[in-house]
Write an enzyme that holds these catalytic residues in place. Structure first.
Site, PDB file in Angstrom:
ATOM      1  N   CYS A   1       0.812  -1.202   0.000  1.00 56.24           N
ATOM      2  CA  CYS A   1       0.000   0.000   0.000  1.00 56.24           C
ATOM      3  C   CYS A   1       0.848   1.255   0.000  1.00 56.24           C
ATOM      4  O   CYS A   1       2.049   1.214   0.170  1.00 56.24           O
ATOM      5  CB  CYS A   1      -0.890   0.047   1.248  1.00 56.24           C
ATOM      6  SG  CYS A   1      -1.629  -1.503   1.703  1.00 56.24           S
TER       7      CYS A   1
ATOM      8  N   GLY B   1      -0.616   0.666  -4.910  1.00 58.86           N
ATOM      9  CA  GLY B   1      -1.805  -0.141  -4.714  1.00 58.86           C
ATOM     10  C   GLY B   1      -2.968   0.390  -5.517  1.00 58.86           C
ATOM     11  O   GLY B   1      -3.215   1.595  -5.535  1.00 58.86           O
TER      12      GLY B   1
ATOM     13  N   ASN C   1       1.144   0.290   5.675  1.00 56.69           N
ATOM     14  CA  ASN C   1       1.900  -0.315   4.589  1.00 56.69           C
ATOM     15  C   ASN C   1       2.818  -1.368   5.198  1.00 56.69           C
ATOM     16  O   ASN C   1       3.618  -1.078   6.075  1.00 56.69           O
ATOM     17  CB  ASN C   1       2.725   0.746   3.862  1.00 56.69           C
ATOM     18  CG  ASN C   1       3.665   0.169   2.810  1.00 56.69           C
ATOM     19  OD1 ASN C   1       4.700   0.753   2.521  1.00 56.69           O
ATOM     20  ND2 ASN C   1       3.324  -0.972   2.236  1.00 56.69           N
ATOM     21  N   GLY C   2       2.699  -2.616   4.715  1.00 58.40           N
ATOM     22  CA  GLY C   2       3.531  -3.689   5.224  1.00 58.40           C
ATOM     23  C   GLY C   2       2.699  -4.896   5.608  1.00 58.40           C
ATOM     24  O   GLY C   2       1.491  -4.942   5.366  1.00 58.40           O
TER      25      GLY C   2
ATOM     26  N   TYR D   1      11.725  -1.966  -7.887  1.00 59.69           N
ATOM     27  CA  TYR D   1      10.422  -1.908  -8.557  1.00 59.69           C
ATOM     28  C   TYR D   1       9.378  -1.074  -7.833  1.00 59.69           C
ATOM     29  O   TYR D   1       8.616  -0.339  -8.451  1.00 59.69           O
ATOM     30  CB  TYR D   1       9.895  -3.331  -8.730  1.00 59.69           C
ATOM     31  CG  TYR D   1       8.520  -3.453  -9.354  1.00 59.69           C
ATOM     32  CD1 TYR D   1       8.369  -3.502 -10.736  1.00 59.69           C
ATOM     33  CD2 TYR D   1       7.374  -3.537  -8.570  1.00 59.69           C
ATOM     34  CE1 TYR D   1       7.110  -3.623 -11.318  1.00 59.69           C
ATOM     35  CE2 TYR D   1       6.115  -3.659  -9.151  1.00 59.69           C
ATOM     36  CZ  TYR D   1       5.988  -3.700 -10.521  1.00 59.69           C
ATOM     37  OH  TYR D   1       4.745  -3.821 -11.088  1.00 59.69           O
TER      38      TYR D   1
END
Length: 645
Positions: free
Chosen positions: A59, A86, A161-162, A348
């Site tokens: 995210c 995301g 996020n994670g 990426y």
């Protein structure tokens, strides 16, 4: 819960892009309460175009504390800059000191929000999120920010996020208490519930107690009705940065630098970049002096600061909790830093115009391309990138090799990032719609095709076929990352070895599968050197199998759906087994499992039954997962930092 409807508009602003028929859903406290209408976005707008062949991050998170500013619009643009992280859902929570209003929906940022929606979200702080599911299904309930009402009546909204690696242990702490039970099936909602149900007198007290108990990766932005918080796991696996928004940033930076101290109680030093790992002096609970208030922004990447006009101040440090209120930001240390930043962010996940740990992502990718040219030269006529994430490395490869650079592929800008999409069928459809070759550029030429990574192999396989059909004389694939052989449990969506084409195959076998004339990856040492980060401060687990955070059996095998069915141990075991079956079948690179494989999978109805998968050997379409390795049947829990055999 109140329903809001998006309307079409002729404006050029992406908030008004139309036509749309989507509806959003609002939840909150104070001004909005109860449970009323429930709208749903029509996902046909994008799902058939959303392919996926690469890896995908969990995210993007964004937070802003800015009295007098339009925080909803700032959050919208911040999320717009983080859309690459995301594409399944987006949302924001806005607070005005009395209540929190949450608006979230499935879809892209520009489809979830329009001007009418944003104008209804007023306050002095906001928390935003754009989601790709790595824990929990792609449902509205799992969209973020997650929201809970705290014991003292004040709400908590959180964006994450994670991925946590002790999900089941934490879920068990909530027990069967309906008030504390799971509303959604994500680790993010689990964190929110733990914070909201903590008996401490303040959210700061709750955070300082709960955050040290969380294992895995988390970059959090959360709030109550009046205060913004940001926290990062002790390893700093995914990025999180702090920025200053108002015009007094330069003046304040000078004052802060003059007032800076090296002891406990040091203020957050506006303008001071501590991303070079020299750390930030921890402030004990109770706090030290804070810099003056102003407008402050927290985001997953620096590119989101740029789009809202904020000035980069520094990273949120691993193990740090930042609290932002009317007195300005202050720092609290909840755990010592043990930095292991995600190396795949450089490959990426992050945008090229982002800076991570003081290093430009774009500069890193160009340098990786140079290293790749030195390590894997080839006689060719043209270097072409796989747009867009392969472009910087292709520039570096062309520069170092002396082979001309050219654009041989056109990307459809309206198709989502590949590896971020949830379904294998959707991925394969989208790959055919994502890229189109320029025949006049590539016909009769020997091509070096530079891409960032190979995860499942679908994009590259289709790409080689397209280039040959367009007349390419030779196709040489060069990859600006090492082979991805190990699952990620910290927020990237390749959670089983069966999903990874390189996990059970050598370079030559992968080359043959792709149909390329040659294939080469950059070395791990070359990638680390290009990032300019100390090797011992990076998480490289997807490349070398060394995990900085210990993993339990349930987290190794349960996958993203392990909270789908909370209840008895038997129910949880069945849920884990079912989730694992889905992952194995989905990870077969589009191949159908054999009848024998299906019989084996169908016979697994308990967590212990997962061990039976060891019998899926080389005769199966799914790679064997040997015991003793993470992701393998019967593997034991390995200590942090251990090397996989």
């Amino acid at each position: 819960m109140t329903k809001g409807t998006a309307a079409a508009s002729g404006s050029d602003d992406p908030r008004s892009a139309g036509p749309r028929s989507s509806t959003g859903r609002v939840a909150g406290t104070g001004r909005v309460a109860g449970a009323a209408g429930r709208g749903r976005v029509d996902q046909n707008w994008d799902l058939e175009l959303r392919d996926a062949a690469g890896p995908q991050d969990a995210c993007g998170v964004f937070g802003v504390w800015a009295p007098g500013e339009d925080v909803a619009n700032l959050t919208y643009y911040g999320l717009y800059a983080l859309q690459h992280r995301g594409q399944e859902a987006a949302g924001m929570a806005v607070a005005d000191g009395r209540a929190i209003l949450v608006f979230k929906e499935l879809g892209l940022v520009a489809q979830v929000f329009d001007e009418r929606t944003l104008s209804s979200l007023s306050g002095h702080l906001a928390v935003g999120h754009t989601r790709y599911s790595t824990t929990g299904s792609s449902t509205w309930e799992n969209a973020q920010p997650s929201y809970r009402t705290a014991r003292l009546g004040q709400g908590v909204a959180l964006a994450h996020n994670g991925n946590l690696t002790n999900i089941m242990e934490l879920a068990e702490k909530l027990g069967d208490d309906r008030d504390a039970g799971m509303h959604a099936t994500t680790d993010s909602d689990l964190i929110t519930a733990l914070l909201a149900n903590h008996p401490g007198p303040t959210l700061v007290d709750a955070a300082l107690d709960i955050l040290p108990r969380l294992c895995g990766a988390f970059s959090l932005v959360f709030s109550d009705a009046s205060t913004l918080y940001a926290a990062r796991d002790t390893h700093g696996i995914h990025p999180l940065v702090l920025g200053r928004l108002d015009s007094r940033a330069d003046e304040q930076a000078e004052r802060s630098a003059a007032a800076d101290t090296d002891g406990v109680g040091a203020p957050v030093a506006a303008g001071r970049d501590v991303s070079g790992h020299d750390g930030f002096p921890p402030v004990q609970p109770g706090g030290g002096p804070a810099v003056a208030a102003g407008a402050w922004v927290v985001a997953s990447e620096t590119c989101a600061l740029d789009i809202v006009g904020a000035t980069f101040v520094r990273e949120v440090e691993p193990g740090e909790l930042v609290v932002i209120d009317a007195d300005g930001p202050r720092s609290l240390r909840f755990a010592p830093a043990d930095r292991h930043g995600c190396l795949f962010e450089f490959v990426y996940l992050a945008r090229p115009d982002t800076t991570i740990a003081g290093r430009s992502v774009h500069a890193t990718r160009v340098e990786v391309g140079r290293a790749l040219a030195r390590e894997a030269p080839v006689d060719a006529d043209l270097v072409i990138p796989v747009p867009q994430s392969g472009v910087p490395a292709a520039v570096g490869y062309a520069e170092a090799s002396g082979i001309p650079f050219g654009e041989g592929l056109v990307k459809n800008s309206y198709v989502g990032r590949t590896f971020i999409q949830p379904s294998q069928t959707i991925r394969q459809r989208g790959i055919r719609l994502k890229l189109n070759p320029l025949r006049e550029v590539i016909e009769g030429r020997r091509l070096v095709v530079v891409d960032d990574s190979i995860v499942r192999g679908n994009t590259q396989r289709a790409l080689v076929r397209m280039l040959r059909e367009a007349g390419a004389a030779e196709v040489h694939i060069r990859i600006s990352s090492p082979p991805v052989r190990w699952p990620c449990f910290y927020g990237i969506d390749f959670a089983t070895r069966a999903e990874l084409i390189a996990s059970g195959a050598g370079v030559e076998e992968v080359r043959e599968s792709l149909g390329a004339d040659s294939l080469a990856y950059v070395s791990l040492d070359g990638l680390v050197a290009a990032s300019r980060q100390p090797a011992n401060e990076l998480c490289r687990a997807c490349f070398d199998g060394i995990y900085p955070v210990p993993l339990s059996d349930s987290d190794r095998l349960g996958g993203k759906h392990q909270l789908e069915a909370m209840g008895s141990g038997a129910a949880t075991g069945k849920a884990l087994a079912e989730a694992f079956r889905r992952q194995v079948v989905a990870g077969m690179n589009g191949a159908d499992p054999s009848p024998d494989d299906l019989d084996e999978l169908a016979g697994i109805d308990t967590f212990e039954g997962i061990e039976d998968l060891a019998r899926l050997d080389a005769s199966s379409t799914a790679p064997t997962m040997p015991a003793g390795r993470v992701g393998g049947a019967g593997a034991g829990v390995a200590p942090a930092g251990s090397v996989r055999p």
